[in-house]
Design a protein around this motif. Sequence first.
Motif, PDB file in Angstrom:
ATOM      1  N   CYS A 210     -10.518 -12.678  43.094  1.00  0.00           N
ATOM      2  CA  CYS A 210     -10.834 -13.207  41.883  1.00  0.00           C
ATOM      3  C   CYS A 210     -12.189 -13.668  41.783  1.00  0.00           C
ATOM      4  N   CYS A 211     -12.540 -14.084  42.626  1.00  0.00           N
ATOM      5  CA  CYS A 211     -13.982 -15.061  42.742  1.00  0.00           C
ATOM      6  C   CYS A 211     -15.112 -14.103  43.137  1.00  0.00           C
ATOM      7  N   HIS A 212     -14.922 -12.765  42.777  1.00  0.00           N
ATOM      8  CA  HIS A 212     -16.037 -11.934  43.277  1.00  0.00           C
ATOM      9  C   HIS A 212     -16.491 -11.101  42.034  1.00  0.00           C
ATOM     10  N   ASP A 213     -17.539 -10.275  41.857  1.00  0.00           N
ATOM     11  CA  ASP A 213     -17.936  -9.737  40.879  1.00  0.00           C
ATOM     12  C   ASP A 213     -17.681  -9.862  39.442  1.00  0.00           C
ATOM     13  N   LEU A 214     -17.860 -11.211  39.299  1.00  0.00           N
ATOM     14  CA  LEU A 214     -17.602 -11.697  37.770  1.00  0.00           C
ATOM     15  C   LEU A 214     -18.964 -11.558  36.890  1.00  0.00           C
ATOM     16  N   ASN A 215     -18.581 -11.572  35.553  1.00  0.00           N
ATOM     17  CA  ASN A 215     -19.576 -11.714  34.634  1.00  0.00           C
ATOM     18  C   ASN A 215     -18.954 -13.217  33.945  1.00  0.00           C
ATOM     19  N   LEU A 216     -19.659 -14.026  34.675  1.00  0.00           N
ATOM     20  CA  LEU A 216     -19.096 -15.565  34.204  1.00  0.00           C
ATOM     21  C   LEU A 216     -20.139 -16.103  33.482  1.00  0.00           C
ATOM     22  N   VAL A 217     -19.907 -16.128  32.239  1.00  0.00           N
ATOM     23  CA  VAL A 217     -20.875 -16.998  31.338  1.00  0.00           C
ATOM     24  C   VAL A 217     -20.815 -18.346  31.294  1.00  0.00           C
TER      25      VAL A 217
ATOM     26  N   SER B 119     -15.556 -24.268  46.627  1.00  0.00           N
ATOM     27  CA  SER B 119     -16.112 -25.131  47.225  1.00  0.00           C
ATOM     28  C   SER B 119     -16.371 -26.386  45.900  1.00  0.00           C
ATOM     29  N   VAL B 120     -16.386 -26.024  44.668  1.00  0.00           N
ATOM     30  CA  VAL B 120     -16.716 -26.921  43.432  1.00  0.00           C
ATOM     31  C   VAL B 120     -15.368 -26.876  42.883  1.00  0.00           C
ATOM     32  N   TYR B 121     -14.352 -27.182  43.234  1.00  0.00           N
ATOM     33  CA  TYR B 121     -12.982 -27.087  42.573  1.00  0.00           C
ATOM     34  C   TYR B 121     -12.804 -27.806  41.606  1.00  0.00           C
TER      35      TYR B 121
ATOM     36  N   MET C 216     -10.648 -12.652  34.452  1.00  0.00           N
ATOM     37  CA  MET C 216     -11.907 -13.427  34.794  1.00  0.00           C
ATOM     38  C   MET C 216     -13.001 -12.402  35.538  1.00  0.00           C
ATOM     39  N   THR C 217     -12.694 -11.168  35.551  1.00  0.00           N
ATOM     40  CA  THR C 217     -13.446 -10.192  36.195  1.00  0.00           C
ATOM     41  C   THR C 217     -14.506  -9.667  34.967  1.00  0.00           C
TER      42      THR C 217
ATOM     43  N   ASP D 240     -15.028 -29.375  39.714  1.00  0.00           N
ATOM     44  CA  ASP D 240     -16.115 -29.289  38.821  1.00  0.00           C
ATOM     45  C   ASP D 240     -16.368 -27.567  38.426  1.00  0.00           C
ATOM     46  N   ARG D 241     -15.395 -27.015  38.480  1.00  0.00           N
ATOM     47  CA  ARG D 241     -15.484 -25.473  38.513  1.00  0.00           C
ATOM     48  C   ARG D 241     -15.574 -25.107  37.067  1.00  0.00           C
ATOM     49  N   PRO D 242     -16.171 -24.050  36.652  1.00  0.00           N
ATOM     50  CA  PRO D 242     -16.278 -23.655  35.205  1.00  0.00           C
ATOM     51  C   PRO D 242     -15.234 -23.493  34.415  1.00  0.00           C
ATOM     52  N   GLY D 243     -15.157 -23.921  33.345  1.00  0.00           N
ATOM     53  CA  GLY D 243     -13.988 -23.773  32.304  1.00  0.00           C
ATOM     54  C   GLY D 243     -13.394 -22.543  32.255  1.00  0.00           C
ATOM     55  N   ALA D 244     -13.996 -21.342  32.269  1.00  0.00           N
ATOM     56  CA  ALA D 244     -13.248 -20.153  32.757  1.00  0.00           C
ATOM     57  C   ALA D 244     -12.373 -20.043  33.567  1.00  0.00           C
ATOM     58  N   CYS D 245     -12.845 -20.372  34.728  1.00  0.00           N
ATOM     59  CA  CYS D 245     -12.011 -20.508  36.182  1.00  0.00           C
ATOM     60  C   CYS D 245     -10.720 -21.387  35.969  1.00  0.00           C
ATOM     61  N   ARG D 246     -10.783 -22.559  35.248  1.00  0.00           N
ATOM     62  CA  ARG D 246      -9.808 -23.137  34.854  1.00  0.00           C
ATOM     63  C   ARG D 246      -8.676 -22.575  34.022  1.00  0.00           C
TER      64      ARG D 246
ATOM     65  N   LYS E  76     -20.136 -12.014  45.804  1.00  0.00           N
ATOM     66  CA  LYS E  76     -19.244 -13.170  45.792  1.00  0.00           C
ATOM     67  C   LYS E  76     -19.754 -14.480  44.795  1.00  0.00           C
ATOM     68  N   CYS E  77     -18.847 -14.987  44.221  1.00  0.00           N
ATOM     69  CA  CYS E  77     -19.446 -16.209  43.677  1.00  0.00           C
ATOM     70  C   CYS E  77     -20.075 -17.233  44.715  1.00  0.00           C
ATOM     71  N   PRO E  78     -21.217 -17.843  44.440  1.00  0.00           N
ATOM     72  CA  PRO E  78     -21.862 -18.413  45.334  1.00  0.00           C
ATOM     73  C   PRO E  78     -21.416 -19.863  45.504  1.00  0.00           C
ATOM     74  N   PHE E  79     -20.161 -20.218  44.951  1.00  0.00           N
ATOM     75  CA  PHE E  79     -19.347 -21.474  45.337  1.00  0.00           C
ATOM     76  C   PHE E  79     -18.168 -21.012  45.983  1.00  0.00           C
ATOM     77  N   LEU E  80     -17.733 -19.673  46.542  1.00  0.00           N
ATOM     78  CA  LEU E  80     -16.735 -19.364  47.311  1.00  0.00           C
ATOM     79  C   LEU E  80     -16.947 -19.695  48.797  1.00  0.00           C
ATOM     80  N   GLU E  81     -16.168 -20.489  49.279  1.00  0.00           N
ATOM     81  CA  GLU E  81     -16.202 -20.465  50.926  1.00  0.00           C
ATOM     82  C   GLU E  81     -15.096 -19.610  51.498  1.00  0.00           C
TER      83      GLU E  81
HETATM   84  S1  SF4 Z   1     -16.336 -21.465  40.756  1.00  0.00           S
HETATM   85 FE1  SF4 Z   1     -14.747 -21.483  41.972  1.00  0.00          FE
HETATM   86  S2  SF4 Z   1     -13.126 -20.645  41.088  1.00  0.00           S
HETATM   87 FE2  SF4 Z   1     -14.758 -20.085  39.983  1.00  0.00          FE
HETATM   88  S3  SF4 Z   1     -15.375 -17.999  40.577  1.00  0.00           S
HETATM   89 FE3  SF4 Z   1     -16.498 -19.461  41.979  1.00  0.00          FE
HETATM   90  S4  SF4 Z   1     -15.192 -19.907  43.489  1.00  0.00           S
HETATM   91 FE4  SF4 Z   1     -13.838 -19.091  42.128  1.00  0.00          FE
END
Ligand code: SF4
Length: 259
Positions: free
Chosen positions: A35-42, A101-103, A1-2, A105-111, A90-95
């Motif tokens: 793993c919730c840092h420095d992602l190219n998450l489409v 924090s949006v577990y 996922m990075t 409803d987290r994106p499909g790639a994270c699931r 950091k991912c903006p949704f990581l606490e």
């Molecule tokens: S949405 Fe949640 S699981 Fe996905 S990278 Fe962000 S903090 Fe991590």
Amino acid sequence: MTHEAEAYIDDSRELRDDDTFCFSCTPDKECFTACCHDLNLVLMPYDIFRLKHRLGITSQEFLDRYTSVHVGQGSGLPVVMLQMEGPYLKCPFLEEGKGCSVYEDRPGACRTYPLARIAARSKDREGVDEFYYLVREPDCQGFNGGRQWSVREWKEHEGIAEYNEMNDLFGELLQAKTETGVQSLHADQIELFYMGCYNLDEFRRYFLEGPNLDRYMEPEEVVKSISEDELELLKFAIGWVKKKLFQGSCFACGLPPQE
Ligand code: SF4
Ligand code: SF4
């Protein structure tokens, strides 16, 4: 996922529903949330749909606050990416210290991680043929002593089915572009694509509330259903973009697709 996830795909084994792998991601791992840092998450259209509902904001607010838009290599289409924040990207949704924090409803790639889905649609057959590869991120400790899962169990556990279903719908739209052989789109057509796929509240205003003749060409029950159910609206919007841009001339902007 990075950012280098593709480099870590183990393509030596195609995993189908009954195939198994071992993995456990638990808060006691040293790598927890690394793993919730420095992602190219489409982000896919359905990811944005889920997240904007989760956060209680409009699609425009979500796009402005949390994403950056890029041009897809090869496709020339807009690609929406989750924007990392701060010095540690950091991912903006990581606490920090807590997790996502949006577990729910987290994106499909994270699931889907540690799997990567490969889906192909054949012209001769209904439906999508899918299989998965394992993604072995070097710093991920989830593979050490993990429990055994079948792919089917993982999909159920992570709630992946509805994401796959919606992503396949979006995939049909992308495939339609490929099949028409259209190389590039006009700026108006790109805007239409972006609005229909990603900015659903804007699409609602445009299609259901504005002076749009297309609305009157749809059966009454369709207009009622997409007015009352936002998921139906998203499905409709993706299909409508496909029809407008790749299955005839673009009436919205009055221009035929560019060859
Ligand atoms: S949405 Fe949640 S699981 Fe996905 S990278 Fe962000 S903090 Fe991590
Ligand atoms: S085990 Fe892997 S997926 Fe889980 S937190 Fe660690 S790096 Fe992320």
